[in-house]
Design a protein around this motif. Sequence first.
Motif, PDB file in Angstrom:
ATOM      1  N   VAL A   1      -2.846 -19.418  -5.182  1.00  0.00           N
ATOM      2  CA  VAL A   1      -3.009 -18.292  -5.779  1.00  0.00           C
ATOM      3  C   VAL A   1      -2.013 -17.612  -6.932  1.00  0.00           C
ATOM      4  CG1 VAL A   1      -3.767 -15.599  -6.293  1.00  0.00           C
ATOM      5  CG2 VAL A   1      -4.878 -16.983  -4.050  1.00  0.00           C
ATOM      6  N   HIS A   2      -1.906 -17.235  -8.111  1.00  0.00           N
ATOM      7  CA  HIS A   2      -1.456 -16.572  -9.124  1.00  0.00           C
ATOM      8  C   HIS A   2      -1.364 -16.036  -9.065  1.00  0.00           C
ATOM      9  CE1 HIS A   2      -0.321 -20.994 -10.406  1.00  0.00           C
ATOM     10  NE2 HIS A   2      -1.517 -21.433 -10.494  1.00  0.00           N
ATOM     11  N   PHE A   3       0.147 -14.963  -9.989  1.00  0.00           N
ATOM     12  CA  PHE A   3       0.465 -14.153 -10.260  1.00  0.00           C
ATOM     13  C   PHE A   3       1.384 -13.291 -11.263  1.00  0.00           C
ATOM     14  CE2 PHE A   3      -0.109 -13.863  -5.773  1.00  0.00           C
ATOM     15  CZ  PHE A   3      -1.300 -12.954  -5.337  1.00  0.00           C
ATOM     16  N   PHE A   4       1.123 -12.629 -12.003  1.00  0.00           N
ATOM     17  CA  PHE A   4       2.641 -11.738 -12.890  1.00  0.00           C
ATOM     18  C   PHE A   4       2.259 -11.389 -12.634  1.00  0.00           C
ATOM     19  CE2 PHE A   4       0.969 -14.741 -17.034  1.00  0.00           C
ATOM     20  CZ  PHE A   4       1.827 -15.280 -16.515  1.00  0.00           C
ATOM     21  N   VAL A   5       3.349 -10.125 -12.496  1.00  0.00           N
ATOM     22  CA  VAL A   5       3.587  -8.129 -12.126  1.00  0.00           C
ATOM     23  C   VAL A   5       4.232  -7.787 -12.665  1.00  0.00           C
ATOM     24  CG1 VAL A   5       4.275  -6.947 -10.069  1.00  0.00           C
ATOM     25  CG2 VAL A   5       3.503  -9.419  -9.800  1.00  0.00           C
ATOM     26  N   THR A   6       3.791  -7.027 -13.397  1.00  0.00           N
ATOM     27  CA  THR A   6       5.129  -6.005 -15.290  1.00  0.00           C
ATOM     28  C   THR A   6       4.956  -4.839 -14.386  1.00  0.00           C
ATOM     29  OG1 THR A   6       2.600  -5.790 -15.976  1.00  0.00           O
ATOM     30  CG2 THR A   6       4.746  -8.035 -16.281  1.00  0.00           C
TER      31      THR A   6
ATOM     32  N   THR B   1       2.031  -4.134  -0.873  1.00  0.00           N
ATOM     33  CA  THR B   1       3.077  -3.663  -2.464  1.00  0.00           C
ATOM     34  C   THR B   1       4.235  -3.849  -3.065  1.00  0.00           C
ATOM     35  OG1 THR B   1       2.571  -2.187  -0.116  1.00  0.00           O
ATOM     36  CG2 THR B   1       4.443  -1.051  -1.530  1.00  0.00           C
ATOM     37  N   VAL B   2       3.578  -3.420  -4.303  1.00  0.00           N
ATOM     38  CA  VAL B   2       4.699  -3.450  -5.339  1.00  0.00           C
ATOM     39  C   VAL B   2       6.128  -2.213  -5.314  1.00  0.00           C
ATOM     40  CG1 VAL B   2       4.984  -3.419  -7.654  1.00  0.00           C
ATOM     41  CG2 VAL B   2       3.386  -4.571  -6.590  1.00  0.00           C
ATOM     42  N   THR B   3       7.363  -2.920  -5.241  1.00  0.00           N
ATOM     43  CA  THR B   3       8.741  -2.134  -4.462  1.00  0.00           C
ATOM     44  C   THR B   3       9.657  -1.986  -5.985  1.00  0.00           C
ATOM     45  OG1 THR B   3       9.603  -3.210  -3.172  1.00  0.00           O
ATOM     46  CG2 THR B   3       7.763  -1.415  -2.297  1.00  0.00           C
ATOM     47  N   GLY B   4      10.391  -1.668  -5.827  1.00  0.00           N
ATOM     48  CA  GLY B   4      11.530  -2.004  -6.768  1.00  0.00           C
ATOM     49  C   GLY B   4      12.593  -2.721  -5.695  1.00  0.00           C
ATOM     50  N   PRO B   5      14.031  -3.230  -6.370  1.00  0.00           N
ATOM     51  CA  PRO B   5      14.873  -4.167  -5.109  1.00  0.00           C
ATOM     52  C   PRO B   5      16.043  -2.760  -4.444  1.00  0.00           C
ATOM     53  CG  PRO B   5      15.662  -3.223  -7.643  1.00  0.00           C
ATOM     54  CD  PRO B   5      14.422  -3.223  -7.429  1.00  0.00           C
ATOM     55  N   SER B   6      15.101  -1.557  -4.363  1.00  0.00           N
ATOM     56  CA  SER B   6      15.676  -0.477  -3.089  1.00  0.00           C
ATOM     57  C   SER B   6      14.864  -0.913  -2.165  1.00  0.00           C
ATOM     58  CB  SER B   6      16.251   0.421  -3.610  1.00  0.00           C
ATOM     59  OG  SER B   6      17.763   0.367  -4.773  1.00  0.00           O
ATOM     60  N   GLY B   7      13.373  -0.868  -2.532  1.00  0.00           N
ATOM     61  CA  GLY B   7      12.420  -0.745  -1.720  1.00  0.00           C
ATOM     62  C   GLY B   7      11.160   0.740  -1.606  1.00  0.00           C
ATOM     63  N   GLU B   8      11.640   1.259  -2.907  1.00  0.00           N
ATOM     64  CA  GLU B   8      10.927   2.065  -3.084  1.00  0.00           C
ATOM     65  C   GLU B   8      10.215   1.739  -3.923  1.00  0.00           C
ATOM     66  OE1 GLU B   8      13.313   0.771  -7.266  1.00  0.00           O
ATOM     67  OE2 GLU B   8      13.369   1.154  -4.772  1.00  0.00           O
ATOM     68  N   PRO B   9       8.806   1.745  -4.209  1.00  0.00           N
ATOM     69  CA  PRO B   9       6.940   1.637  -4.595  1.00  0.00           C
ATOM     70  C   PRO B   9       7.317   2.006  -6.082  1.00  0.00           C
ATOM     71  CG  PRO B   9       6.849   3.353  -2.146  1.00  0.00           C
ATOM     72  CD  PRO B   9       8.115   3.097  -2.802  1.00  0.00           C
ATOM     73  N   VAL B  10       6.641   0.693  -6.516  1.00  0.00           N
ATOM     74  CA  VAL B  10       6.859   1.332  -8.144  1.00  0.00           C
ATOM     75  C   VAL B  10       5.014   1.656  -8.044  1.00  0.00           C
ATOM     76  CG1 VAL B  10       6.721  -0.358  -9.754  1.00  0.00           C
ATOM     77  CG2 VAL B  10       7.824  -1.083  -8.341  1.00  0.00           C
ATOM     78  N   ALA B  11       4.969   2.685  -8.936  1.00  0.00           N
ATOM     79  CA  ALA B  11       4.236   2.959  -9.361  1.00  0.00           C
ATOM     80  C   ALA B  11       3.825   2.507 -11.017  1.00  0.00           C
ATOM     81  CB  ALA B  11       3.706   4.917  -9.759  1.00  0.00           C
ATOM     82  N   GLY B  12       2.556   2.611 -11.132  1.00  0.00           N
ATOM     83  CA  GLY B  12       2.125   1.832 -12.351  1.00  0.00           C
ATOM     84  C   GLY B  12       2.776   0.379 -12.974  1.00  0.00           C
ATOM     85  N   ALA B  13       2.543  -0.723 -12.011  1.00  0.00           N
ATOM     86  CA  ALA B  13       2.865  -1.944 -12.140  1.00  0.00           C
ATOM     87  C   ALA B  13       1.706  -2.494 -12.047  1.00  0.00           C
ATOM     88  CB  ALA B  13       3.697  -2.706 -10.990  1.00  0.00           C
ATOM     89  N   VAL B  14       1.386  -3.633 -12.475  1.00  0.00           N
ATOM     90  CA  VAL B  14       0.005  -4.461 -12.722  1.00  0.00           C
ATOM     91  C   VAL B  14       0.649  -5.350 -12.577  1.00  0.00           C
ATOM     92  CG1 VAL B  14      -1.668  -5.429 -15.051  1.00  0.00           C
ATOM     93  CG2 VAL B  14      -0.881  -3.224 -15.049  1.00  0.00           C
ATOM     94  N   VAL B  15      -0.947  -5.642 -11.460  1.00  0.00           N
ATOM     95  CA  VAL B  15      -0.651  -7.472 -10.503  1.00  0.00           C
ATOM     96  C   VAL B  15      -1.800  -8.167 -11.642  1.00  0.00           C
ATOM     97  CG1 VAL B  15      -0.496  -8.155  -8.195  1.00  0.00           C
ATOM     98  CG2 VAL B  15       0.402  -5.967  -8.906  1.00  0.00           C
ATOM     99  N   GLU B  16      -1.752  -8.906 -12.305  1.00  0.00           N
ATOM    100  CA  GLU B  16      -2.638  -9.941 -12.496  1.00  0.00           C
ATOM    101  C   GLU B  16      -2.602 -11.065 -11.068  1.00  0.00           C
ATOM    102  OE1 GLU B  16      -3.185 -10.724 -16.997  1.00  0.00           O
ATOM    103  OE2 GLU B  16      -0.994  -9.493 -16.750  1.00  0.00           O
TER     104      GLU B  16
END
Length: 311
Positions: free
Chosen positions: A225-230, A139-154
């Motif tokens: 394994v490499h990642f970019f997360v934007t 799961t991709v979250t922000g600093p407060s633990g909220e899920p981040v919608a629309g994030a792109v994980v490469e």
Amino acid sequence: MNVKVFRTKEVQDLLKAAVNIDDLSGNPRLKEILNRLLGDLFKAIDDLDITPDEVWVGVNYLNKLGQDGEAALLAAGLGLEKYLDIRMDAEDREIGIDGCTPRTIEGPLYVAGAPLRDGVSKIDINADTDAGPLVIHGTVTGPSGEPVAGAVVECWHANSKGFYSHFDPTGAQSEFNLRGAARTGADGKYEFRTLMPVGYGCPPHGATQQLLNELARHGNRPAHVHFFVTSAHHRKLTTQFNIEGDPLIWDDFAYATREELIPQVVEKTGGAALGLKAETYKDIEFNFVLTPLVQGKDNQLVHRLRASAAA
């Protein structure tokens, strides 16, 4: 006893002329940097009594480094890329940013343009008899633990021979094999269905390994394994994880290992239902915590020349 000429007027005038430091035209930032680097080199020649023969060995090495296309690989191997991460970590601490997924080096083998899919991305295009199935999810979250919608994980990684698509000297891999991108939904979740990678070594006859040999160092990396997360409202994260149990985890020639970037590998069943090559597969849960923009900007976005291709 070696002579000292660096502080002489002749050499200082030469240094100023070489970078055209007194002319207000040209690129002032480049002049500032080159003046310092060239001056440090001149002084090192003085201090270490570096001979003309040794200077030309270095110049010829730079020619080979360029011919081999390994400058970015050497930057990782000599700790330059790690040093930039250390500086960015220190900058974060100064402005109170913490608790995020640690960054680590990008390395030289990213290729832009990988296929982007919603939620789940299956990236093992080519069969590989020596690699078992692997599912990476989280799961991709922000600093407060909220899920981040629309994030792109490469995601990108090597095959069982230690080669990356687009850079495979055997020519055996299709474009974007073991490379892909997944966009998170409202729940912030992503998933990659792939194959277990192995580590890689520097090309044995390349310029990087040539220098490492002189330093009595190996040029190998653990499996990773490499990642970019934007995300539109967060800073870009550049990171990677190592595969648990690899013997080189703490002996990575590129200095990319961090304690928080070694997730647990779990064996599961049910792979056939997921479209994997076998019923039993390895599973890695790896969650990303992104950091906020700083005054509306990504203050640590890194611009560098990267390969690209059309999917």
